[in-house]
Design a protein around this motif. Structure first.
Motif, PDB file in Angstrom:
ATOM      1  N   HIS A 163      44.751  44.951  33.637  1.00  0.00           N
ATOM      2  CA  HIS A 163      43.402  45.502  33.434  1.00  0.00           C
ATOM      3  C   HIS A 163      42.348  44.495  33.893  1.00  0.00           C
ATOM      4  O   HIS A 163      42.182  43.463  33.240  1.00  0.00           O
ATOM      5  CB  HIS A 163      43.234  45.825  31.940  1.00  0.00           C
ATOM      6  CG  HIS A 163      41.841  46.103  31.503  1.00  0.00           C
ATOM      7  ND1 HIS A 163      41.187  47.274  31.816  1.00  0.00           N
ATOM      8  CD2 HIS A 163      40.968  45.377  30.754  1.00  0.00           C
ATOM      9  CE1 HIS A 163      39.974  47.247  31.272  1.00  0.00           C
ATOM     10  NE2 HIS A 163      39.823  46.116  30.637  1.00  0.00           N
TER      11      HIS A 163
ATOM     12  N   ILE B 253      40.870  50.454  36.123  1.00  0.00           N
ATOM     13  CA  ILE B 253      40.446  49.941  34.824  1.00  0.00           C
ATOM     14  C   ILE B 253      40.988  50.868  33.745  1.00  0.00           C
ATOM     15  O   ILE B 253      40.883  52.096  33.869  1.00  0.00           O
ATOM     16  CB  ILE B 253      38.907  49.881  34.745  1.00  0.00           C
ATOM     17  CG1 ILE B 253      38.366  48.883  35.774  1.00  0.00           C
ATOM     18  CG2 ILE B 253      38.445  49.512  33.337  1.00  0.00           C
ATOM     19  CD1 ILE B 253      36.877  48.998  36.002  1.00  0.00           C
TER      20      ILE B 253
ATOM     21  N   ALA C 164      44.844  40.502  31.911  1.00  0.00           N
ATOM     22  CA  ALA C 164      43.435  40.727  32.263  1.00  0.00           C
ATOM     23  C   ALA C 164      42.950  39.694  33.279  1.00  0.00           C
ATOM     24  O   ALA C 164      41.789  39.278  33.248  1.00  0.00           O
ATOM     25  CB  ALA C 164      42.564  40.696  31.010  1.00  0.00           C
TER      26      ALA C 164
ATOM     27  N   ARG D 201      39.752  40.518  35.020  1.00  0.00           N
ATOM     28  CA  ARG D 201      38.685  41.057  34.171  1.00  0.00           C
ATOM     29  C   ARG D 201      37.307  40.464  34.507  1.00  0.00           C
ATOM     30  O   ARG D 201      36.299  41.169  34.517  1.00  0.00           O
ATOM     31  CB  ARG D 201      39.009  40.781  32.706  1.00  0.00           C
ATOM     32  CG  ARG D 201      38.073  41.491  31.748  1.00  0.00           C
ATOM     33  CD  ARG D 201      37.945  40.774  30.417  1.00  0.00           C
ATOM     34  NE  ARG D 201      39.152  40.612  29.645  1.00  0.00           N
ATOM     35  CZ  ARG D 201      39.630  41.508  28.790  1.00  0.00           C
ATOM     36  NH1 ARG D 201      38.987  42.650  28.609  1.00  0.00           N
ATOM     37  NH2 ARG D 201      40.718  41.241  28.100  1.00  0.00           N
TER      38      ARG D 201
ATOM     39  N   ALA E 122      35.337  46.420  32.987  1.00  0.00           N
ATOM     40  CA  ALA E 122      36.575  46.002  32.328  1.00  0.00           C
ATOM     41  C   ALA E 122      36.308  45.041  31.173  1.00  0.00           C
ATOM     42  O   ALA E 122      37.243  44.638  30.473  1.00  0.00           O
ATOM     43  CB  ALA E 122      37.508  45.329  33.341  1.00  0.00           C
ATOM     44  N   GLN E 123      35.042  44.711  30.950  1.00  0.00           N
ATOM     45  CA  GLN E 123      34.703  43.661  29.996  1.00  0.00           C
ATOM     46  C   GLN E 123      34.285  44.186  28.627  1.00  0.00           C
ATOM     47  O   GLN E 123      33.638  43.482  27.859  1.00  0.00           O
ATOM     48  CB  GLN E 123      33.624  42.755  30.589  1.00  0.00           C
ATOM     49  CG  GLN E 123      34.132  41.970  31.793  1.00  0.00           C
ATOM     50  CD  GLN E 123      33.060  41.156  32.506  1.00  0.00           C
ATOM     51  OE1 GLN E 123      31.983  40.932  31.972  1.00  0.00           O
ATOM     52  NE2 GLN E 123      33.362  40.723  33.717  1.00  0.00           N
TER      53      GLN E 123
ATOM     54  N   THR F 293      38.212  44.135  24.332  1.00  0.00           N
ATOM     55  CA  THR F 293      39.551  44.679  24.095  1.00  0.00           C
ATOM     56  C   THR F 293      40.151  44.152  22.795  1.00  0.00           C
ATOM     57  O   THR F 293      40.940  44.847  22.139  1.00  0.00           O
ATOM     58  CB  THR F 293      40.498  44.357  25.260  1.00  0.00           C
ATOM     59  OG1 THR F 293      40.585  42.953  25.431  1.00  0.00           O
ATOM     60  CG2 THR F 293      40.020  44.983  26.552  1.00  0.00           C
TER      61      THR F 293
ATOM     62  N   GLU G  56      44.376  36.033  29.897  1.00  0.00           N
ATOM     63  CA  GLU G  56      43.152  35.934  30.697  1.00  0.00           C
ATOM     64  C   GLU G  56      43.364  34.872  31.776  1.00  0.00           C
ATOM     65  O   GLU G  56      44.262  34.036  31.674  1.00  0.00           O
ATOM     66  CB  GLU G  56      41.955  35.529  29.822  1.00  0.00           C
ATOM     67  CG  GLU G  56      41.773  36.335  28.554  1.00  0.00           C
ATOM     68  CD  GLU G  56      40.981  37.624  28.756  1.00  0.00           C
ATOM     69  OE1 GLU G  56      40.611  37.922  29.912  1.00  0.00           O
ATOM     70  OE2 GLU G  56      40.737  38.317  27.750  1.00  0.00           O
TER      71      GLU G  56
END
Length: 373
Positions: A152, A160, A184, A187, A193-194, A197, A212
């Motif tokens: 994602h 996304i 991510a 991201r 996409a931010q 989550t 990340e």
């Protein structure tokens, strides 16, 4: 392309090309530093001094807090000990694969970058594909699937996972005792996409792991951090698997990430977006005269797939023709890790390059395709 050549091997070939061919393979930002980024890099000697003077946990917490806040992740468990700093997101993925019980059935998004599937298979996990169509239809896998991996935004398509879909997935996973794993890594490139989550996952009561990455954002030549965050609910031996792989990430790189994240939130994001979209438009213009189109025109990540018609040369042939012209791109069969034949109709170019590099590469792709036709 050799059957043994995964995507990273192809990227290494491009990076180490002694003839200086154009490298449009990996999604890392291979650009000239902006003026503000160069000013941050010039302060690296000061960061070495800080690394000696200040406690590592303080530097790590600050880097996590600034970076994650900059990309909208306000509910990430900063300061709890449940965010681990790795050398890369690939290492973080391998740590997760080792922490999952051997033999676990894992649903992995399809297509996606092949090293996710490769690392999990190597660690003794059993994989089943989760198509993008199934994700968009919220058609989630049930048992015996014990973990579900979503990228994602997705690489290479840019898809996304909408916030409501993630909530649906999280609630499904809770009902079936599944772990959600989110890669991510891209991201930071996409505002949509931010959404937070971590808040979505925690609100559902899910067992989750999120990876990340900073390596796709800034031209720091592999000075990067992969963050491995996990939920309070998990019983997986993540810390043990982490300790088997490394002691700690560099406190100097953590400071570099912190300062570049500040710039990212102060206009750096917009500057990068402008370049990527200019490059995407250049690719679209170059390939249109030979009848080709971008497969994912709405994608916002720093790569672009070009679709190839069924009655023309496939991406393995086009890849070879591009190499003959001194241009490295990625044939997409390896992204389709469960069905490589699907990927033969796509080829991928990186957009995180200087404009002239992308423009030249796209023009040569069109030329190679025309010659093969």
């Amino acid at each position: 392309m050799s059957q043994l050549a995964n995507l990273t091997i192809l990227e290494v070939d491009a990076l180490t090309d002694l003839d200086g061919g154009l490298n449009l393979t990996d999604g890392h930002a291979r650009l000239v530093l902006t003026e503000k980024q160069a000013a941050v890099v010039a302060r690296i000697p000061e960061m070495f001094t800080e690394a000696v003077r200040r406690p590592f946990p303080d530097l790590e917490r600050e880097a996590h807090e600034v970076f994650l806040r900059t990309i909208g992740q306000h509910s990430a468990p900063v300061g709890t000990g449940r965010i681990l700093s790795c050398y890369s997101s690939t290492l973080a993925t391998d740590i997760v694969a080792r922490a999952l019980p051997a033999g676990t059935t894992v649903a992995v998004l399809h297509p996606t970058f092949d090293n996710i599937a490769d690392l999990m298979v190597t660690r003794g996990l059993s994989l089943v594909p989760l198509s993008e169509e199934a994700l968009l239809n919220q058609d989630w896998p049930g048992p015996p699937v014990g973990a579900i991996v979503v990228t994602h935004p997705n690489n290479p398509t840019g898809l996304i996972t909408p916030q409501g879909h993630l909530r649906s997935l999280a609630e499904h996973a809770v009902r079936h005792g599944q772990t959600i794993i989110i890669d991510a890594s891209f991201r930071g490139q996409v505002r949509e996409a931010q959404y937070d989550t971590y808040a979505v996952l925690d609100a559902a009561g899910a067992d989750w792991i999120v990876i990340e990455d900073t390596g796709k954002l800034w031209p720091t030549h592999e000075l990067k951090i992969g963050l491995l965050a996990y939920s309070e609910r998990t019983t997986l031996p993540i810390m043990r698997a982490f300790s088997e792989s490394l002691l700690a990430a560099s406190p100097v790189v953590l400071q570099l990430v912190r300062e570049l994240a500040v710039d990212w939130g102060d206009g750096g994001y917009e500057r990068a977006r402008e370049l990527v979209e200019r490059n995407r438009a250049a690719v679209a213009r170059a390939i249109e005269p030979v009848g080709l189109r971008l497969s994912d025109p709405a994608s916002q990540i720093s790569v672009a797939r070009v679709g190839l018609p069924a009655d023309g040369p496939d991406s393995s042939l086009l890849h070879k023709a591009m190499l003959a012209k001194g241009v490295h791109v990625l044939p997409c069969a390896p992204f389709h890790w469960a069905d490589p034949e699907e990927g033969l109709r796509y080829i991928r170019l990186s957009l995180a390059r200087p404009y002239r590099t992308v423009e030249t590469g796209a023009r040569l792709l069109a030329e190679a395709y025309r010659e093969l036709r």
